[in-house]
Design a protein around this motif. Structure first.
Motif, PDB file in Angstrom:
ATOM      1  N   LEU A 249       0.827  -1.207   0.000  1.00 35.82           N
ATOM      2  CA  LEU A 249       0.000   0.000   0.000  1.00 35.82           C
ATOM      3  C   LEU A 249       0.858   1.253   0.000  1.00 35.82           C
ATOM      4  CD1 LEU A 249      -2.894   1.141   0.174  1.00 35.82           C
ATOM      5  CD2 LEU A 249      -2.678   1.054   2.667  1.00 35.82           C
ATOM      6  N   ALA A 250       1.945   1.235   0.773  1.00 34.06           N
ATOM      7  CA  ALA A 250       2.838   2.396   0.807  1.00 34.06           C
ATOM      8  C   ALA A 250       3.573   2.577  -0.521  1.00 34.06           C
ATOM      9  CB  ALA A 250       3.850   2.233   1.938  1.00 34.06           C
ATOM     10  N   LYS A 251       3.823   1.493  -1.232  1.00 34.99           N
ATOM     11  CA  LYS A 251       4.590   1.570  -2.472  1.00 34.99           C
ATOM     12  C   LYS A 251       3.731   1.963  -3.661  1.00 34.99           C
ATOM     13  CE  LYS A 251       7.737  -1.189  -5.345  1.00 34.99           C
ATOM     14  NZ  LYS A 251       8.421  -2.498  -5.508  1.00 34.99           N
ATOM     15  N   TYR A 252       2.521   1.389  -3.777  1.00 32.05           N
ATOM     16  CA  TYR A 252       1.702   1.586  -4.975  1.00 32.05           C
ATOM     17  C   TYR A 252       0.480   2.469  -4.746  1.00 32.05           C
ATOM     18  CZ  TYR A 252       4.499  -2.247  -6.837  1.00 32.05           C
ATOM     19  OH  TYR A 252       5.530  -3.034  -7.262  1.00 32.05           O
ATOM     20  N   ARG A 253       0.068   2.669  -3.496  1.00 31.80           N
ATOM     21  CA  ARG A 253      -1.138   3.456  -3.198  1.00 31.80           C
ATOM     22  C   ARG A 253      -2.341   2.926  -3.965  1.00 31.80           C
ATOM     23  NH1 ARG A 253       0.564   6.790   1.063  1.00 31.80           N
ATOM     24  NH2 ARG A 253       2.697   7.435   0.631  1.00 31.80           N
ATOM     25  N   ASP A 254      -2.490   1.620  -4.006  1.00 38.05           N
ATOM     26  CA  ASP A 254      -3.539   0.975  -4.796  1.00 38.05           C
ATOM     27  C   ASP A 254      -4.502   0.264  -3.852  1.00 38.05           C
ATOM     28  OD1 ASP A 254      -5.133  -0.341  -6.587  1.00 38.05           O
ATOM     29  OD2 ASP A 254      -3.506  -1.207  -7.762  1.00 38.05           O
ATOM     30  N   LEU A 255      -5.706   0.802  -3.719  1.00 35.91           N
ATOM     31  CA  LEU A 255      -6.697   0.208  -2.825  1.00 35.91           C
ATOM     32  C   LEU A 255      -7.197  -1.126  -3.360  1.00 35.91           C
ATOM     33  CD1 LEU A 255      -8.354   0.564  -0.243  1.00 35.91           C
ATOM     34  CD2 LEU A 255     -10.091   1.744  -1.615  1.00 35.91           C
ATOM     35  N   ARG A 256      -7.275  -1.270  -4.663  1.00 40.90           N
ATOM     36  CA  ARG A 256      -7.732  -2.527  -5.250  1.00 40.90           C
ATOM     37  C   ARG A 256      -6.766  -3.664  -4.925  1.00 40.90           C
ATOM     38  NH1 ARG A 256      -8.887  -3.585 -11.729  1.00 40.90           N
ATOM     39  NH2 ARG A 256      -9.668  -5.738 -11.506  1.00 40.90           N
ATOM     40  N   ARG A 257      -5.487  -3.388  -5.010  1.00 38.89           N
ATOM     41  CA  ARG A 257      -4.487  -4.398  -4.657  1.00 38.89           C
ATOM     42  C   ARG A 257      -4.608  -4.793  -3.186  1.00 38.89           C
ATOM     43  NH1 ARG A 257       0.909  -5.684  -6.559  1.00 38.89           N
ATOM     44  NH2 ARG A 257       0.504  -4.273  -8.305  1.00 38.89           N
ATOM     45  N   LEU A 258      -4.902  -3.805  -2.326  1.00 39.13           N
ATOM     46  CA  LEU A 258      -5.086  -4.089  -0.906  1.00 39.13           C
ATOM     47  C   LEU A 258      -6.281  -5.004  -0.677  1.00 39.13           C
ATOM     48  CD1 LEU A 258      -4.377  -3.539   2.087  1.00 39.13           C
ATOM     49  CD2 LEU A 258      -5.896  -1.552   1.958  1.00 39.13           C
ATOM     50  N   LEU A 259      -7.388  -4.758  -1.389  1.00 36.86           N
ATOM     51  CA  LEU A 259      -8.581  -5.588  -1.238  1.00 36.86           C
ATOM     52  C   LEU A 259      -8.331  -7.013  -1.730  1.00 36.86           C
ATOM     53  CD1 LEU A 259     -11.361  -3.056  -2.311  1.00 36.86           C
ATOM     54  CD2 LEU A 259     -10.738  -3.784   0.006  1.00 36.86           C
ATOM     55  N   TRP A 260      -7.599  -7.140  -2.829  1.00 35.83           N
ATOM     56  CA  TRP A 260      -7.254  -8.484  -3.312  1.00 35.83           C
ATOM     57  C   TRP A 260      -6.395  -9.221  -2.284  1.00 35.83           C
ATOM     58  CZ3 TRP A 260      -9.166 -11.484  -6.906  1.00 35.83           C
ATOM     59  CH2 TRP A 260      -9.813 -10.941  -8.000  1.00 35.83           C
TER      60      TRP A 260
END
Length: 279
Positions: A249-260
């Motif tokens: 999350l800190a590297k990509y700031r991608d909420l979708r990746r976090l949910l996956w």
């Protein structure tokens, strides 16, 4: 016997499906096939690994925990039940053992003994399982070497260094290397020596790469495998994945990746809820 037939049938069908997929993709694999780069450090590492396997297989190690793990598998085979008879006393359980019922690796040992033609669980645990799981642990280490080093000699040195560390890990009976060498047939040893490192590797290749090298389902399966090996896996697997999710999350700031990533922790979360409220 019902679990044995169900698991054996499912494993056979999945194996056939895997062979079929491999056959269909063999033309693509021919174009992308790479020759195995062999170096002297890699040969020495393979010889050392082979020597470790031979020692574990050919010599006996007596462990007090076998009275439960191997005893439970032998009891299940003889009584044709699952977690119904206490292997310590031979009497029926009055309540399910909460520490083990959600991580039934001894039951897998019992099923495997049936599928292997009736081998005794003690023989399967002390002779067959080490010959499979010890090389599997080094195969995981080799995946790290492939990711971090481009030269074959460097990969061989990394694998040789890992084999030497594990060989001299007997300074404590609680070290991961000692578990891998002399207790690999127990679920907690397999968790520490093989599947937690495998989970870390998948986290590196899926969560910390912009384009995941593996499908998300592999991470989900790795999390579930850690849970089924030991009750500690129910705790350690989501904690480890949570650290990688925060880094991702800190590297990509991608909420979708976090949910996956959170969805891949579902086996740990569900089993943890069952453990808290059911026992």
């Amino acid at each position: 016997h019902r679990l044995t037939m169900g698991y054996g049938g499912a494993a056979f069908l999945l194996a056939c499906g895997g062979l079929l997929c491999f056959y269909r993709r063999r033309a693509v694999r021919k174009d992308k096939r790479r020759r195995l780069q062999v170096s002297w450090p890699l040969i020495l590492a393979l010889l050392l690994i082979f020597l470790q396997v031979c020692i574990v297989v050919c010599f006996a190690h007596m462990d007090a925990d076998d009275s439960f793990y191997v005893g439970l598998a032998a009891t299940d085979v003889q009584t044709d039940t699952i977690f119904s008879v206490n292997p310590y006393t031979g009497f029926a359980y009055k309540r399910l053992p909460s520490r083990y019922v959600l991580s039934p690796f001894p039951v897998f040992l019992a099923v495997a003994s049936r599928l292997c033609g009736g081998f005794h669980p003690a023989f399967l645990a002390h002779v067959v399982f080490p010959a499979i799981f010890i090389p599997l642990g080094y195969l995981v280490l080799y995946q790290y070497a492939r990711q971090w080093f481009s030269k074959a000699a460097s990969r061989g040195v990394f694998l040789l260094f890992g084999a030497v560390l594990i060989w001299f890990s007997g300074y404590s009976i609680y070290s991961a290397g000692n578990f891998q060498m002399v207790r690999i047939w127990q679920g907690k040893a397999l968790l520490a020596g093989v599947f937690l490192p495998l989970l870390f590797y998948f986290c590196l290749r899926i969560l910390l790469e912009e384009k995941p090298a593996y499908p998300w389902g592999v991470l989900f399966a790795a999390n579930g495998a850690c849970c089924l090996l030991s009750s500690m896996g129910i705790i350690l697997a989501p904690l480890s994945m949570g650290i990688f999710l925060l880094l991702s999350l800190a590297k990509y700031r991608d909420l979708r990746r976090l949910l996956w990533g959170l969805s891949c922790c579902l086996p740990s979360l569900l089993l943890g809820i069952v453990y808290i409220f059911a026992f």
